[in-house]
Design a protein around this motif. Sequence first.
Motif: not given
Length: 159
Positions: A12-22
């Motif tokens: 879940k943390e990896i997905i949130y980080t990827a979304v915010f970076v995008g």
Amino acid sequence: MSRTRIVIFQMKEIIYTAVFVGLGILLLVLLFFMFWPGKGKESAGTSSPAAISGSKKSASTSSGKYLAGVYSSELTLGESKINLRISLDKDRVKSVEVVNLKESVETMYPLIKPAVKEISDQLAQDIAPDQVVLSDDSPYTSQLILDTVCQVMNEASTE
């Protein structure tokens, strides 16, 4: 000696980080394209009270001060848009007209047509734009109209 460390990430943390970076990259690209200076002459979003976007309808090549043709320009007063049609000869302004003026805009700004006619008559008599006498009834509106006409004249200038 080196100690081996094991780091555990939750998916879940990896997905949130990827979304915010995008989203951050998308925002930077959007800002880059919005504020890049070499946009062209057809952008309509300016911060001045009279947002102007001019487009040339027809023109003929000839020697003179201006590229002869019929030009249209949009003038924004408040939330209302007013379309001006400027006819240029190779040496002078032939006419300035208001086109497609909505009845509601004409009711809100009743002195638009007389101001445009007065400016058009003076420019058609070969009076320089800086010597045009503005109406006492609507000096600010007349100045906005004259500024729009001057901008079109500068864009159509061959010099």
